[in-house]
Design a protein around this motif. Structure first.
Motif, PDB file in Angstrom:
ATOM      1  N   GLU A   1      -8.964  20.831 -40.267  1.00  0.00           N
ATOM      2  CA  GLU A   1      -9.501  19.790 -39.389  1.00  0.00           C
ATOM      3  C   GLU A   1     -10.025  18.601 -40.181  1.00  0.00           C
ATOM      4  O   GLU A   1      -9.892  17.450 -39.764  1.00  0.00           O
ATOM      5  N   GLU A   2     -10.617  18.870 -41.335  1.00  0.00           N
ATOM      6  CA  GLU A   2     -11.076  17.779 -42.197  1.00  0.00           C
ATOM      7  C   GLU A   2      -9.881  16.958 -42.671  1.00  0.00           C
ATOM      8  O   GLU A   2      -9.912  15.717 -42.670  1.00  0.00           O
ATOM      9  N   ILE A   3      -8.812  17.635 -43.075  1.00  0.00           N
ATOM     10  CA  ILE A   3      -7.607  16.936 -43.536  1.00  0.00           C
ATOM     11  C   ILE A   3      -6.997  16.128 -42.392  1.00  0.00           C
ATOM     12  O   ILE A   3      -6.665  14.950 -42.556  1.00  0.00           O
ATOM     13  N   PHE A   4      -6.868  16.754 -41.234  1.00  0.00           N
ATOM     14  CA  PHE A   4      -6.253  16.082 -40.088  1.00  0.00           C
ATOM     15  C   PHE A   4      -7.070  14.870 -39.648  1.00  0.00           C
ATOM     16  O   PHE A   4      -6.498  13.828 -39.288  1.00  0.00           O
ATOM     17  N   SER A   5      -8.372  14.964 -39.701  1.00  0.00           N
ATOM     18  CA  SER A   5      -9.225  13.845 -39.290  1.00  0.00           C
ATOM     19  C   SER A   5      -8.943  12.606 -40.124  1.00  0.00           C
ATOM     20  O   SER A   5      -9.028  11.470 -39.634  1.00  0.00           O
ATOM     21  N   PHE A   6      -8.601  12.813 -41.401  1.00  0.00           N
ATOM     22  CA  PHE A   6      -8.241  11.679 -42.253  1.00  0.00           C
ATOM     23  C   PHE A   6      -6.812  11.216 -41.981  1.00  0.00           C
ATOM     24  O   PHE A   6      -6.558  10.017 -41.795  1.00  0.00           O
ATOM     25  N   LEU A   7      -5.873  12.139 -41.943  1.00  0.00           N
ATOM     26  CA  LEU A   7      -4.458  11.774 -41.825  1.00  0.00           C
ATOM     27  C   LEU A   7      -4.133  11.090 -40.492  1.00  0.00           C
ATOM     28  O   LEU A   7      -3.274  10.204 -40.440  1.00  0.00           O
ATOM     29  N   LYS A   8      -4.801  11.466 -39.432  1.00  0.00           N
ATOM     30  CA  LYS A   8      -4.459  10.918 -38.122  1.00  0.00           C
ATOM     31  C   LYS A   8      -4.848   9.449 -37.964  1.00  0.00           C
ATOM     32  O   LYS A   8      -4.455   8.816 -36.981  1.00  0.00           O
TER      33      LYS A   8
ATOM     34  N   GLU B   1     -16.950  11.085 -47.806  1.00  0.00           N
ATOM     35  CA  GLU B   1     -15.863  10.637 -46.936  1.00  0.00           C
ATOM     36  C   GLU B   1     -14.548  10.643 -47.728  1.00  0.00           C
ATOM     37  O   GLU B   1     -14.494  10.136 -48.849  1.00  0.00           O
ATOM     38  N   ILE B   2     -13.503  11.234 -47.141  1.00  0.00           N
ATOM     39  CA  ILE B   2     -12.200  11.261 -47.810  1.00  0.00           C
ATOM     40  C   ILE B   2     -11.623   9.856 -47.880  1.00  0.00           C
ATOM     41  O   ILE B   2     -11.583   9.136 -46.882  1.00  0.00           O
ATOM     42  N   LYS B   3     -11.152   9.486 -49.064  1.00  0.00           N
ATOM     43  CA  LYS B   3     -10.552   8.171 -49.277  1.00  0.00           C
ATOM     44  C   LYS B   3      -9.039   8.248 -49.526  1.00  0.00           C
ATOM     45  O   LYS B   3      -8.324   7.270 -49.297  1.00  0.00           O
ATOM     46  N   ALA B   4      -8.563   9.391 -50.017  1.00  0.00           N
ATOM     47  CA  ALA B   4      -7.136   9.561 -50.280  1.00  0.00           C
ATOM     48  C   ALA B   4      -6.825  11.052 -50.328  1.00  0.00           C
ATOM     49  O   ALA B   4      -7.685  11.863 -50.707  1.00  0.00           O
ATOM     50  N   ILE B   5      -5.594  11.407 -49.951  1.00  0.00           N
ATOM     51  CA  ILE B   5      -5.143  12.794 -49.969  1.00  0.00           C
ATOM     52  C   ILE B   5      -3.753  12.860 -50.585  1.00  0.00           C
ATOM     53  O   ILE B   5      -2.884  12.040 -50.281  1.00  0.00           O
ATOM     54  N   ILE B   6      -3.550  13.850 -51.439  1.00  0.00           N
ATOM     55  CA  ILE B   6      -2.236  14.190 -51.983  1.00  0.00           C
ATOM     56  C   ILE B   6      -1.858  15.577 -51.485  1.00  0.00           C
ATOM     57  O   ILE B   6      -2.689  16.498 -51.511  1.00  0.00           O
ATOM     58  N   LEU B   7      -0.618  15.724 -51.062  1.00  0.00           N
ATOM     59  CA  LEU B   7      -0.082  17.024 -50.672  1.00  0.00           C
ATOM     60  C   LEU B   7       1.020  17.415 -51.657  1.00  0.00           C
ATOM     61  O   LEU B   7       1.912  16.616 -51.939  1.00  0.00           O
ATOM     62  N   VAL B   8       0.951  18.644 -52.155  1.00  0.00           N
ATOM     63  CA  VAL B   8       2.057  19.227 -52.910  1.00  0.00           C
ATOM     64  C   VAL B   8       2.627  20.356 -52.070  1.00  0.00           C
ATOM     65  O   VAL B   8       1.930  21.341 -51.772  1.00  0.00           O
ATOM     66  N   TYR B   9       3.883  20.211 -51.672  1.00  0.00           N
ATOM     67  CA  TYR B   9       4.553  21.202 -50.819  1.00  0.00           C
ATOM     68  C   TYR B   9       5.535  21.997 -51.680  1.00  0.00           C
ATOM     69  O   TYR B   9       6.427  21.423 -52.310  1.00  0.00           O
ATOM     70  N   SER B  10       5.365  23.319 -51.697  1.00  0.00           N
ATOM     71  CA  SER B  10       6.150  24.172 -52.589  1.00  0.00           C
ATOM     72  C   SER B  10       7.209  24.991 -51.858  1.00  0.00           C
ATOM     73  O   SER B  10       7.801  25.901 -52.445  1.00  0.00           O
TER      74      SER B  10
ATOM     75  N   TYR C   1      -5.092  17.904 -52.314  1.00  0.00           N
ATOM     76  CA  TYR C   1      -6.115  17.328 -53.185  1.00  0.00           C
ATOM     77  C   TYR C   1      -6.691  16.088 -52.509  1.00  0.00           C
ATOM     78  O   TYR C   1      -5.955  15.283 -51.924  1.00  0.00           O
ATOM     79  N   GLY C   2      -7.989  15.938 -52.597  1.00  0.00           N
ATOM     80  CA  GLY C   2      -8.639  14.808 -51.958  1.00  0.00           C
ATOM     81  C   GLY C   2      -9.596  14.084 -52.879  1.00  0.00           C
ATOM     82  O   GLY C   2     -10.137  14.667 -53.826  1.00  0.00           O
ATOM     83  N   LEU C   3      -9.789  12.818 -52.595  1.00  0.00           N
ATOM     84  CA  LEU C   3     -10.785  11.996 -53.290  1.00  0.00           C
ATOM     85  C   LEU C   3     -11.842  11.605 -52.284  1.00  0.00           C
ATOM     86  O   LEU C   3     -11.524  11.036 -51.234  1.00  0.00           O
ATOM     87  N   LYS C   4     -13.087  11.917 -52.586  1.00  0.00           N
ATOM     88  CA  LYS C   4     -14.183  11.622 -51.675  1.00  0.00           C
ATOM     89  C   LYS C   4     -15.175  10.657 -52.313  1.00  0.00           C
ATOM     90  O   LYS C   4     -15.423  10.703 -53.518  1.00  0.00           O
ATOM     91  N   ALA C   5     -15.740   9.815 -51.478  1.00  0.00           N
ATOM     92  CA  ALA C   5     -16.834   8.928 -51.873  1.00  0.00           C
ATOM     93  C   ALA C   5     -17.857   8.970 -50.752  1.00  0.00           C
ATOM     94  O   ALA C   5     -17.516   8.760 -49.584  1.00  0.00           O
ATOM     95  N   GLU C   6     -19.094   9.270 -51.100  1.00  0.00           N
ATOM     96  CA  GLU C   6     -20.167   9.390 -50.114  1.00  0.00           C
ATOM     97  C   GLU C   6     -19.754  10.361 -49.003  1.00  0.00           C
ATOM     98  O   GLU C   6     -19.966  10.124 -47.814  1.00  0.00           O
TER      99      GLU C   6
END
Length: 260
Positions: free
Chosen positions: A10-17, A48-57, A41-46
């Protein structure tokens, strides 16, 4: 800023949407059908997520998705996780975010691509699709044959047939055209089309348009957002998708990355 592994859907989806069509593949991979093959992988500041990387295997070569509205944050995130990335992967990068990999990975460009979104949904309902059939694992040999002849090197995951979202047109010689999906999630309301091709002997007959329209009408029964990726110089495909109601929403770059 803090780099971290992300595990909360849900945290990931809240950013991606916030930008659904930019991230439509990643959103689809939140589904249970794909989730076990993902690393986030995520980058957070205060906090709050600022960027997300997905590695799909879940593919023969891992796929890395690093798409963003903020190049600076994504470059910071890539710099933070570069030591954790696979020795070889296929990558989707927003323009410029690949810079931190240079000197560490050899980057072979596979060209500029567009992300397209189905914006005018009414068009697919008026396309003649009566000669389109649904495909299943029972058609696998014919599916593999058309990809060998018409779309070598494509990313085709046999598991996708189990979603029942592959459609084709059959002629006496075998499959003449096919359209399917790369990701699908009823829970998150998204689908990304893929593996669309027509055998060279049957091109110019509108077959790709018909199978794609049938696929879209079926998907729209359960999802809200449909997108796809297409190479920027594929004028035939761009015209086909445009005639079905798809619109370009952004561009990105594809690469093969391998450790130096």
């Amino acid at each position: 800023m803090t780099f971290m592994c992300l595990h909360d859907k849900e945290e990931i989806f809240s950013f991606l949407k916030k930008n659904i069509y930019l991230h439509i593949y990643s959103i689809g991979d939140l589904d249970d059908f794909f989730w076990d093959y993902t690393m986030w992988y995520g980058l957070k500041a205060e906090d709050e997520i600022k960027a997300i990387i997905l590695v799909y295997s879940g593919t023969q070569i891992p796929v890395l998705l690093a798409l963003t509205d903020s190049v600076s944050y994504m470059k910071d995130l890539i710099s933070s996780v570069v030591h954790l990335l696979p020795p070889k992967f296929y990558a989707h990068f927003s323009p410029g975010v690949e810079e931190p990999l240079k000197g560490k990975y050899r980057l072979k460009s596979c060209g500029t691509h567009y992300k397209m979104a189905l914006k005018n949904r009414g068009i697919v309902n008026i396309i003649d699709t009566k000669h389109v059939i649904q495909l299943s694992r029972g058609d696998l040999s014919d599916i593999e044959a058309i990809y060998r002849e018409s779309y070598p090197g494509n990313f085709f995951d046999v598991r996708m047939l189990d979603t029942n979202f592959y459609y084709g047109i059959r002629e006496s010689s075998g499959l003449a055209s096919i359209a399917g999906i790369h990701v699908y999630s009823r829970e998150y309301g998204v689908a990304a089309l893929g593996n669309i091709t027509t055998h060279p002997d049957f091109r110019g007959k509108g077959f790709a348009k018909a199978v794609t329209a049938r696929l879209c009408t079926s998907l729209l029964e359960t999802v809200e957002h449909i997108g796809l990726n297409v190479k920027a110089d594929n004028e035939v495909a761009l015209r086909c998708y445009g005639s079905l109601g798809f619109e370009i929403v952004c561009d990105y770059e594809e690469y093969v990355a391998e450790l130096e």
